[in-house]
Write a protein that holds these residues in place. Structure first.
Motif, PDB file in Angstrom:
ATOM      1  N   TYR A 345      -0.821   1.609  24.409  1.00  0.00           N
ATOM      2  CA  TYR A 345       0.287   0.950  25.111  1.00  0.00           C
ATOM      3  C   TYR A 345       1.613   1.084  24.363  1.00  0.00           C
ATOM      4  CZ  TYR A 345      -2.970  -1.413  28.290  1.00  0.00           C
ATOM      5  OH  TYR A 345      -3.913  -1.700  29.247  1.00  0.00           O
ATOM      6  N   LYS A 346       1.655   1.982  23.402  1.00  0.00           N
ATOM      7  CA  LYS A 346       2.826   2.057  22.522  1.00  0.00           C
ATOM      8  C   LYS A 346       4.141   2.234  23.276  1.00  0.00           C
ATOM      9  CE  LYS A 346       4.662   4.612  18.545  1.00  0.00           C
ATOM     10  NZ  LYS A 346       5.850   5.153  19.217  1.00  0.00           N
ATOM     11  N   ASP A 347       4.152   3.074  24.278  1.00  0.00           N
ATOM     12  CA  ASP A 347       5.376   3.352  25.009  1.00  0.00           C
ATOM     13  C   ASP A 347       5.553   2.463  26.241  1.00  0.00           C
ATOM     14  OD1 ASP A 347       5.958   5.398  23.207  1.00  0.00           O
ATOM     15  OD2 ASP A 347       4.775   6.849  24.357  1.00  0.00           O
ATOM     16  N   GLY A 348       4.627   1.565  26.447  1.00  0.00           N
ATOM     17  CA  GLY A 348       4.715   0.697  27.623  1.00  0.00           C
ATOM     18  C   GLY A 348       5.523  -0.558  27.359  1.00  0.00           C
ATOM     19  N   ARG A 349       6.088  -1.080  28.405  1.00  0.00           N
ATOM     20  CA  ARG A 349       6.829  -2.324  28.316  1.00  0.00           C
ATOM     21  C   ARG A 349       5.964  -3.481  28.809  1.00  0.00           C
ATOM     22  NH1 ARG A 349      12.888  -0.791  30.678  1.00  0.00           N
ATOM     23  NH2 ARG A 349      13.383   0.829  29.100  1.00  0.00           N
ATOM     24  N   TYR A 350       6.153  -4.610  28.205  1.00  0.00           N
ATOM     25  CA  TYR A 350       5.414  -5.780  28.658  1.00  0.00           C
ATOM     26  C   TYR A 350       6.406  -6.876  29.015  1.00  0.00           C
ATOM     27  CZ  TYR A 350       6.238  -7.404  23.860  1.00  0.00           C
ATOM     28  OH  TYR A 350       6.819  -7.766  22.675  1.00  0.00           O
ATOM     29  N   ASN A 351       5.984  -7.782  29.855  1.00  0.00           N
ATOM     30  CA  ASN A 351       6.853  -8.915  30.220  1.00  0.00           C
ATOM     31  C   ASN A 351       6.130 -10.220  29.952  1.00  0.00           C
ATOM     32  OD1 ASN A 351       5.283  -9.695  32.702  1.00  0.00           O
ATOM     33  ND2 ASN A 351       5.916  -7.636  33.343  1.00  0.00           N
ATOM     34  N   ALA A 352       6.902 -11.261  29.908  1.00  0.00           N
ATOM     35  CA  ALA A 352       6.366 -12.577  29.547  1.00  0.00           C
ATOM     36  C   ALA A 352       5.281 -13.028  30.509  1.00  0.00           C
ATOM     37  CB  ALA A 352       7.496 -13.594  29.495  1.00  0.00           C
ATOM     38  N   ALA A 353       5.519 -12.820  31.801  1.00  0.00           N
ATOM     39  CA  ALA A 353       4.527 -13.246  32.784  1.00  0.00           C
ATOM     40  C   ALA A 353       3.214 -12.497  32.592  1.00  0.00           C
ATOM     41  CB  ALA A 353       5.071 -13.003  34.195  1.00  0.00           C
ATOM     42  N   GLY A 354       3.303 -11.204  32.277  1.00  0.00           N
ATOM     43  CA  GLY A 354       2.096 -10.418  32.059  1.00  0.00           C
ATOM     44  C   GLY A 354       1.323 -10.897  30.845  1.00  0.00           C
ATOM     45  N   ILE A 355       2.031 -11.244  29.779  1.00  0.00           N
ATOM     46  CA  ILE A 355       1.376 -11.754  28.575  1.00  0.00           C
ATOM     47  C   ILE A 355       0.670 -13.065  28.868  1.00  0.00           C
ATOM     48  CG2 ILE A 355       1.744 -12.665  26.254  1.00  0.00           C
ATOM     49  CD1 ILE A 355       1.965  -9.665  26.369  1.00  0.00           C
ATOM     50  N   ARG A 356       1.360 -13.958  29.546  1.00  0.00           N
ATOM     51  CA  ARG A 356       0.762 -15.261  29.859  1.00  0.00           C
ATOM     52  C   ARG A 356      -0.462 -15.103  30.745  1.00  0.00           C
ATOM     53  NH1 ARG A 356       6.243 -16.618  30.709  1.00  0.00           N
ATOM     54  NH2 ARG A 356       5.910 -16.606  32.981  1.00  0.00           N
ATOM     55  N   ALA A 357      -0.365 -14.200  31.729  1.00  0.00           N
ATOM     56  CA  ALA A 357      -1.494 -13.995  32.636  1.00  0.00           C
ATOM     57  C   ALA A 357      -2.687 -13.389  31.899  1.00  0.00           C
ATOM     58  CB  ALA A 357      -1.072 -13.091  33.790  1.00  0.00           C
ATOM     59  N   ALA A 358      -2.412 -12.455  30.989  1.00  0.00           N
ATOM     60  CA  ALA A 358      -3.490 -11.791  30.262  1.00  0.00           C
ATOM     61  C   ALA A 358      -4.208 -12.743  29.323  1.00  0.00           C
ATOM     62  CB  ALA A 358      -2.939 -10.600  29.484  1.00  0.00           C
ATOM     63  N   LEU A 359      -3.448 -13.599  28.655  1.00  0.00           N
ATOM     64  CA  LEU A 359      -4.048 -14.549  27.704  1.00  0.00           C
ATOM     65  C   LEU A 359      -4.650 -15.755  28.397  1.00  0.00           C
ATOM     66  CD1 LEU A 359      -1.442 -14.514  24.791  1.00  0.00           C
ATOM     67  CD2 LEU A 359      -3.731 -13.491  24.808  1.00  0.00           C
ATOM     68  N   GLY A 360      -4.131 -16.103  29.573  1.00  0.00           N
ATOM     69  CA  GLY A 360      -4.646 -17.280  30.269  1.00  0.00           C
ATOM     70  C   GLY A 360      -4.491 -18.520  29.407  1.00  0.00           C
ATOM     71  N   GLY A 361      -5.541 -19.278  29.287  1.00  0.00           N
ATOM     72  CA  GLY A 361      -5.480 -20.486  28.471  1.00  0.00           C
ATOM     73  C   GLY A 361      -5.974 -20.280  27.062  1.00  0.00           C
ATOM     74  N   MET A 362      -6.068 -19.034  26.621  1.00  0.00           N
ATOM     75  CA  MET A 362      -6.578 -18.744  25.285  1.00  0.00           C
ATOM     76  C   MET A 362      -5.650 -19.314  24.214  1.00  0.00           C
ATOM     77  SD  MET A 362      -7.437 -15.035  23.595  1.00  0.00           S
ATOM     78  CE  MET A 362      -8.170 -14.888  21.968  1.00  0.00           C
ATOM     79  N   VAL A 363      -6.225 -20.009  23.273  1.00  0.00           N
ATOM     80  CA  VAL A 363      -5.461 -20.572  22.164  1.00  0.00           C
ATOM     81  C   VAL A 363      -5.379 -19.539  21.052  1.00  0.00           C
ATOM     82  CG1 VAL A 363      -5.352 -22.386  20.423  1.00  0.00           C
ATOM     83  CG2 VAL A 363      -6.174 -22.920  22.727  1.00  0.00           C
ATOM     84  N   VAL A 364      -4.158 -19.167  20.688  1.00  0.00           N
ATOM     85  CA  VAL A 364      -3.949 -18.200  19.609  1.00  0.00           C
ATOM     86  C   VAL A 364      -3.845 -18.978  18.306  1.00  0.00           C
ATOM     87  CG1 VAL A 364      -2.438 -16.419  18.698  1.00  0.00           C
ATOM     88  CG2 VAL A 364      -2.802 -16.597  21.163  1.00  0.00           C
ATOM     89  N   GLY A 365      -4.892 -18.897  17.502  1.00  0.00           N
ATOM     90  CA  GLY A 365      -4.916 -19.642  16.245  1.00  0.00           C
ATOM     91  C   GLY A 365      -5.120 -18.711  15.073  1.00  0.00           C
TER      92      GLY A 365
END
Length: 440
Positions: A345-365
């Motif tokens: 995904y090096k050359d790909g762009r990501y957006n905030a909504a996509g990040i939130r959707a991908a992580l869902g309710g996962m807690v990043v600890g």
């Protein structure tokens, strides 16, 4: 262990049998005349009697000779030589062996040999199918065989893959009667491109060899184009340190792919492709095998996916191949998989909504634990974000150095301090801050 003849009515026969055991012989008796010869001790044996020395050092030589002829048959592309050492008792196995031979001869080998590995009968015996034991009346062996080969133009080192061959004693001759089966098979056993149930075809260029089911050559050209793009993407991040060439198996045979998930069949449907490291000797049969290459195997159910998905999958797996020489038992899963996602995904762009959707309710600890990593698909996203954070904060070269650091050190703490100048706690905080910002 050889099965002994049934006990005769006259006790003095055991004196003869004792002599046979001392010299470690198996006597194949050819009817009444042969029995009479044994009991009488005549000077000349009848035509129906064959002595076969099965001492390990002698019987092993007979099996070595079969393996040498078998390999030579592949190199000569002589099916009659190949089939001469195959037991003809099972029509299904005979048909299967012809297919294996045809598949082997389609591959561009620069080197090819069968070698008997030094593995005890106690270990290989667990893979003996019951029907084969019954067929040969215990005059049977499961032989650990190393298939040593190099693909022309692809492999710079000799590659070892495993084959558990079942040899049976028929009319005083060791013949190949089947294949070993069961749990805990060594990595790659029955999972090689020549093991495909049907015929195969091969398409290639200078850097990629693709093995497909016969008739799928058009799909192979598409994969070659995508593979070239994937190799370029990997080379931008990892320009050296590996051959930069790959053997890709994409046959339409689910068994080939499923072989690598013997202990976790529930995961097969979740995986599009896998990168399998191979060594100069079969890893399960050697103390310190030397890394040789990484093979990529596609899940056949994914071959019809959109080009963008196939491109991602190829680049991801090629990254594993590129990092294979520096990947070891201490490299964390989140680094291995996160780095491959970073390159894909090096050359790909990501957006905030996509990040939130991908992580869902996962807690990043804390960084994901190896033991549970593959139980949570979102750990791939977490690992990708961690590697992207390192690259954007410290530079891509530091990310590569961080990955390589686990060759020398076993803990994130020590690698992070040496390469990045911060401890694990601070690195995890930087990762959490990066994920939070990316999701805003």
């Amino acid at each position: 262990m050889q099965q002994l003849p049934p006990q005769p009515r006259r006790n003095y026969f055991w004196l003869v049998l004792s002599t046979l055991l001392v010299v470690s012989m198996v006597l194949a008796l050819g009817g009444v005349a042969a029995t009479a010869w044994v009991l009488r001790g005549d000077d000349e044996a009848p035509a129906g009697v064959t002595w076969v020395d099965v001492r390990p050092e002698v019987g092993g030589k007979a099996i070595d000779d079969v393996l040498a002829r078998h390999a030579d048959a592949v190199r000569r592309k002589n099916v009659d030589e190949w089939m001469a050492d195959v037991d003809q008792a099972d029509p299904a196995f005979v048909k299967r062996q012809r297919q294996v031979f045809e598949n082997l001869t389609k591959l561009p080998f620069a080197e090819f040999a069968f070698e008997r590995a030094n593995v005890s009968a106690g270990r290989t015996g667990a893979f003996l199918p019951t029907p084969l034991f019954d067929r040969y009346h215990a005059a049977v062996r499961v032989v650990a065989v190393t298939v040593r080969h190099r693909i022309d133009g692809i492999d710079s080192k000799s590659v070892a893959t495993p084959w558990l061959a079942v040899f049976g004693l028929v009319h005083g001759k060791w013949v190949i009667g089947g294949d070993g089966a069961g749990k805990d098979m060594p990595t790659g056993a029955a999972g090689q491109p020549w093991d495909a149930a049907g015929g195969i075809t091969v398409v290639r260029n200078d850097r990629v060899v693709v093995v497909l089911s016969a008739g799928d050559a058009n799909g192979g050209q598409k994969l070659l184009q995508l593979a070239e793009t994937g190799l370029r993407q990997v080379a931008e991040v990892r320009p050296g340190g590996w051959d930069g060439k790959v053997l890709l198996t994409a046959v339409n045979d689910k068994h080939i792919f499923d072989t690598y998930f013997a202990e976790s069949q529930d995961r097969v449907a979740q995986v599009a492709a896998i990168a399998v490291p191979y060594y100069g000797s079969v890893a399960e049969w050697a103390a310190r095998p030397e890394y040789a290459t990484t093979r990529v195997v596609f899940n056949p159910s994914e071959l019809s996916a959109a080009s963008s998905e196939l491109q991602h999958d190829l680049t991801h797996e090629f990254t594993h191949a590129a990092m294979g020489p520096v990947t070891g038992p201490h490299t964390p899963r989140w680094v291995v998989e996160g780095f491959a996602e970073y390159v894909a995904y090096k050359d790909g762009r990501y957006n905030a909504a996509g990040i939130r959707a991908a992580l869902g309710g996962m807690v990043v600890g804390a960084f994901p634990d190896d033991k549970q990593f593959y139980e949570e698909p979102r750990n791939y996203i977490a690992g990708w974000l961690a590697c992207r954070m390192i690259a954007e904060t410290y530079g891509q070269a530091k990310l590569v150095a961080f990955y390589e650091g686990f060759q020398r050190m076993s803990e994130v703490e020590s690698v992070s301090r040496e390469v990045l100048g911060v401890g694990q706690t601070q690195l995890e905080q930087q990762w959490r801050d990066f994920v939070a910002k990316a999701g805003q």
